[in-house]
Design a protein around this motif. Structure first.
Motif, short mmCIF file in Angstrom:
data_model
loop_
_atom_site.label_atom_id
_atom_site.label_comp_id
_atom_site.label_asym_id
_atom_site.label_seq_id
_atom_site.Cartn_x
_atom_site.Cartn_y
_atom_site.Cartn_z
N ARG A 144 2.59 3.48 11.53
CA ARG A 144 2.97 4.88 11.70
C ARG A 144 3.44 5.47 10.36
NH1 ARG A 144 6.20 4.24 15.76
NH2 ARG A 144 4.68 4.66 17.39
N GLU A 145 4.18 4.66 9.59
CA GLU A 145 4.63 5.13 8.28
C GLU A 145 3.45 5.46 7.37
OE1 GLU A 145 8.94 3.08 7.38
OE2 GLU A 145 7.17 1.83 7.19
N MET A 146 2.42 4.62 7.42
CA MET A 146 1.23 4.88 6.59
C MET A 146 0.51 6.15 7.04
SD MET A 146 0.91 2.77 4.09
CE MET A 146 -0.72 3.34 3.59
N ILE A 147 0.36 6.32 8.35
CA ILE A 147 -0.34 7.49 8.87
C ILE A 147 0.39 8.78 8.50
CG2 ILE A 147 -0.97 8.69 11.01
CD1 ILE A 147 -1.61 5.92 12.21
N ASN A 148 1.73 8.72 8.50
CA ASN A 148 2.54 9.92 8.23
C ASN A 148 2.96 10.05 6.77
OD1 ASN A 148 2.47 10.60 10.98
ND2 ASN A 148 4.26 9.34 11.43
N LEU A 149 2.50 9.17 5.91
CA LEU A 149 2.93 9.20 4.51
C LEU A 149 2.50 10.50 3.84
CD1 LEU A 149 4.34 7.42 2.35
CD2 LEU A 149 2.05 6.63 1.67
N ALA A 173 0.83 -1.21 0.00
CA ALA A 173 0.00 0.00 0.00
C ALA A 173 0.87 1.26 0.00
CB ALA A 173 -0.91 -0.01 1.23
N ARG A 174 1.92 1.24 0.80
CA ARG A 174 2.80 2.41 0.89
C ARG A 174 3.51 2.68 -0.43
NH1 ARG A 174 5.66 0.43 4.40
NH2 ARG A 174 7.64 0.17 3.27
N ILE A 175 3.98 1.62 -1.09
CA ILE A 175 4.65 1.80 -2.37
C ILE A 175 3.67 2.33 -3.41
CG2 ILE A 175 5.84 0.60 -4.26
CD1 ILE A 175 7.54 1.02 -1.74
N LEU A 176 2.43 1.85 -3.39
CA LEU A 176 1.43 2.33 -4.35
C LEU A 176 1.11 3.81 -4.16
CD1 LEU A 176 -1.14 -0.63 -4.39
CD2 LEU A 176 0.10 0.27 -6.37
N LEU A 177 1.19 4.30 -2.92
CA LEU A 177 0.76 5.66 -2.63
C LEU A 177 1.89 6.64 -2.39
CD1 LEU A 177 -2.21 4.85 -0.18
CD2 LEU A 177 -2.36 5.45 -2.60
N SER A 178 3.13 6.17 -2.28
CA SER A 178 4.26 7.06 -1.96
C SER A 178 4.51 8.08 -3.06
CB SER A 178 5.53 6.24 -1.75
OG SER A 178 5.51 5.57 -0.51
N LEU A 214 -10.40 8.13 15.96
CA LEU A 214 -11.38 8.78 16.83
C LEU A 214 -10.99 10.17 17.31
CD1 LEU A 214 -12.44 5.75 19.11
CD2 LEU A 214 -13.55 6.61 17.04
N GLU A 215 -9.69 10.41 17.47
CA GLU A 215 -9.29 11.69 18.06
C GLU A 215 -9.26 12.80 17.01
OE1 GLU A 215 -5.74 11.59 20.35
OE2 GLU A 215 -6.38 9.86 21.56
N LYS A 216 -9.56 14.00 17.47
CA LYS A 216 -9.47 15.16 16.59
C LYS A 216 -8.01 15.38 16.21
CE LYS A 216 -10.57 20.08 16.29
NZ LYS A 216 -11.10 21.27 17.01
N PRO A 217 -7.73 15.49 14.94
CA PRO A 217 -6.33 15.65 14.53
C PRO A 217 -5.74 16.97 15.02
CG PRO A 217 -7.78 15.97 12.65
CD PRO A 217 -8.64 15.47 13.77
N SER A 218 -4.44 16.96 15.27
CA SER A 218 -3.77 18.20 15.64
C SER A 218 -3.78 19.14 14.45
CB SER A 218 -2.32 17.90 16.05
OG SER A 218 -1.59 17.43 14.93
N GLU A 219 -3.36 20.37 14.69
CA GLU A 219 -3.35 21.35 13.61
C GLU A 219 -2.45 20.89 12.46
OE1 GLU A 219 -2.13 26.06 12.97
OE2 GLU A 219 -2.68 25.32 14.97
N LYS A 220 -1.30 20.31 12.83
CA LYS A 220 -0.37 19.84 11.82
C LYS A 220 -0.96 18.65 11.05
CE LYS A 220 4.41 18.28 11.26
NZ LYS A 220 5.69 17.94 11.97
N GLU A 221 -1.61 17.73 11.81
CA GLU A 221 -2.23 16.57 11.17
C GLU A 221 -3.37 17.00 10.26
OE1 GLU A 221 -1.47 13.17 14.64
OE2 GLU A 221 -3.22 14.47 14.72
#
Length: 500
Positions: free
Chosen positions: A251-256, A201-206, A294-301
């Motif tokens: 974590r890599e997927m979330i931060n991709l 998935a990461r390679i497909l979307l990177s 579930l959590e509200k993303p931070s401003e950066k996120e």
């Protein structure tokens, strides 16, 4: 020398069995170290060992044999001209740190009692029986190179591939170089929720600029640059508490960069109370999924997600029942999933299909449901159902002198450290059999000299490790010109021609 705890226990058992010492938990570490000293002082006749397969299992098994039997000679055979197996062809190109074990394997290959012979296909160029005649012990470490099939209608449609084949394609495995996967639709579905599925998935979307700096095969880089895939859904038969991937990959997927997660909040509600008593790795992994869902993303996120042009998601409690064909019946147009329910809890929970189904529209389906080993020779026992060679601590059952290590021994599970421990266990079994006399080393064996004569008759030219290093130098030089760590040679003949 520091002995890892599982290995220390193993050495302690062997030491006690071979010296007649008793055992107690209070002194096991001391006995383990004594076991290391005992193996180091072995004064046995020459032990000639053949290892089939040059991946981590092969090299780690060789390492321990060379270290603890000072008269051992180890020859490693590999069907490709290049060594290192899944470290070269399975590890994701954007995970270069995992490939650092190649440095340790290179040191092993340079040992004066170790030799590498590439471009030799065991079972084709040379038989198991011929190897058994030339060596005291034969250790099979050829891994799991077959795909587990789904067994559902439409599996052979254009646009349906195994994740193993897809990984081989972007990693430059010669047999997969011409895959030319279908990347013209926006949605891809990956069946499976393990680390390989997340790698794919990461390679497909990177972003292509990220991949350009890796050793990904150029043909894959060009195809991915033109890819229309914008959404990747990873489908699992069970729930969030049973996913097989680890926190690093999640974590890599979330931060991709350029992507955002599509996680259904209802899949994670109530899980916080259920994870209190879970082992720490599983607890941290689940907490990260809960936070993302579930959590509200931070401003950066929030900025990261707002700028995203691609997305990925986890689909739980779904099992594939059919690949839906296009109107012309030739290619994939979608996938039909049965809704499942869990019986039991935790890791042992089983997914049971219900009568409810749903369809997902997609133009690419990648099956990441596991690898499978294959029987290498009719003379070698093989469990077709489990896809492994039946063994006891690496000793092939009812086949004296025959051993196995790695995935063909235990199935396609675990990481490189698991394989290291596994190779050590098999090596200890060989050494114990030498000590007890169940492996006869009194007769002189010809080793590679005997095999070399047979290969010459058959027109097979082995590739040595020094010749591999010339191939390596060519790849690195080609990579430097392209701004990459290396540019892999993709064909067997191209590899062979790369050294004088």
């Amino acid at each position: 020398m520091i002995v890892p705890r599982p290995l220390a226990a193993l050495l302690a058992r062997v030491y006690c069995r071979t010296t007649g010492s008793g055992s107690s938990s209070s002194s096991s570490s001391g006995r383990a170290f004594s076991g290391v000293q005992w193996f180091s002082s072995l004064a046995e006749p020459e032990l000639k060992v053949c290892i089939v397969g040059s991946g981590p299992a092969g090299f780690y098994t060789a390492q321990h044999l060379l270290k603890y039997h000072k008269s051992s000679v180890v020859d490693i055979y590999e069907k490709l001209p290049v060594p290192f197996g899944l470290v070269r062809f399975g590890v994701a190109p954007d995970h270069p740190e995992v490939k650092n074990v190649i440095n340790a394997f290179t040191q092993i290959a340079h040992h004066d009692r170790c030799s590498f012979y590439g471009n030799v296909s065991v079972g084709k160029d040379i038989s198991i029986e011929e190897l058994k005649q030339a060596y005291h012990a034969l250790i099979l470490t050829y891994g799991a190179e077959a795909n587990r099939i789904l067994g559902i209608p439409g599996e052979n449609l254009l646009g349906v591939y195994s994740a193993r084949t897809f990984v081989g394609w972007y990693n430059g495995l010669p047999e997969n170089r011409n895959l030319n996967p279908e990347l013209s639709s926006e949605t891809a579905v990956i069946l499976g929720q393990g680390n390989v599925a997340l790698d794919v998935a990461r390679i497909l979307l990177s972003p292509i600029d990220m991949l350009k700096k890796t050793d990904i095969a150029t043909h894959a880089l060009e195809a991915l640059a033109a890819s229309k895939v914008k959404r990747v859904l990873l489908v699992g038969r069970r729930g969030p508490l049973q996913v097989a991937f680890t926190i690093k990959e999640l974590r890599e997927m979330i931060n991709l960069p350029g992507t955002c997660p599509l996680l259904n909040p209802s899949d994670f509600e109530g899980l916080q109370q259920m994870i209190k008593d879970l082992p720490r790795p599983r607890k941290r992994l689940t907490e990260l999924m809960i936070k993302a869902a579930l959590e509200k993303p931070s401003e950066k996120e929030a900025e990261h997600r707002a700028a995203a042009t691609k997305e990925w998601g986890l689909q739980f409690l779904r099992s594939p029942v059919e690949i839906v064909p296009s109107n012309d019946g030739k290619r994939v147009a979608g996938i039909r999933l049965a809704v499942t329910k869990l019986e039991g809890s935790g890791k042992s929970a089983k997914a049971v299909q219900t009568e409810d189904v749903e369809d997902l529209e997609c133009g690419l389906v990648l099956s990441s449901v596991g690898y499978k080993s294959y029987p290498i020779d009719p003379s070698v026992p093989f469990d077709q159902q489990q896809g492994i060679i039946p063994n006891n601590l690496g000793r092939v059952l009812q086949a004296p002198g025959l051993y196995c290590s790695g995935w063909v021994k235990r199935g396609p599970t675990g990481v490189i450290v698991t394989t290291m421990n596994d190779g050590f266990e098999t090596a200890v079994s060989v050494l114990e059999d030498v000590r007890l006399g169940s492996l006869n080393v009194s007769a002189s064996k010809g080793g590679f000299k005997d095999i070399e004569a047979l290969l010459k008759q058959r027109g097979v030219r082995p590739v040595s490790f020094s010749e591999w290093e010339k191939i390596d130098a060519v790849e690195v030089a080609k990579g430097e010109k392209a701004g990459k760590p290396r540019e892999k040679l993709l064909g067997v003949q191209e590899m062979i021609k790369a050294h004088p």
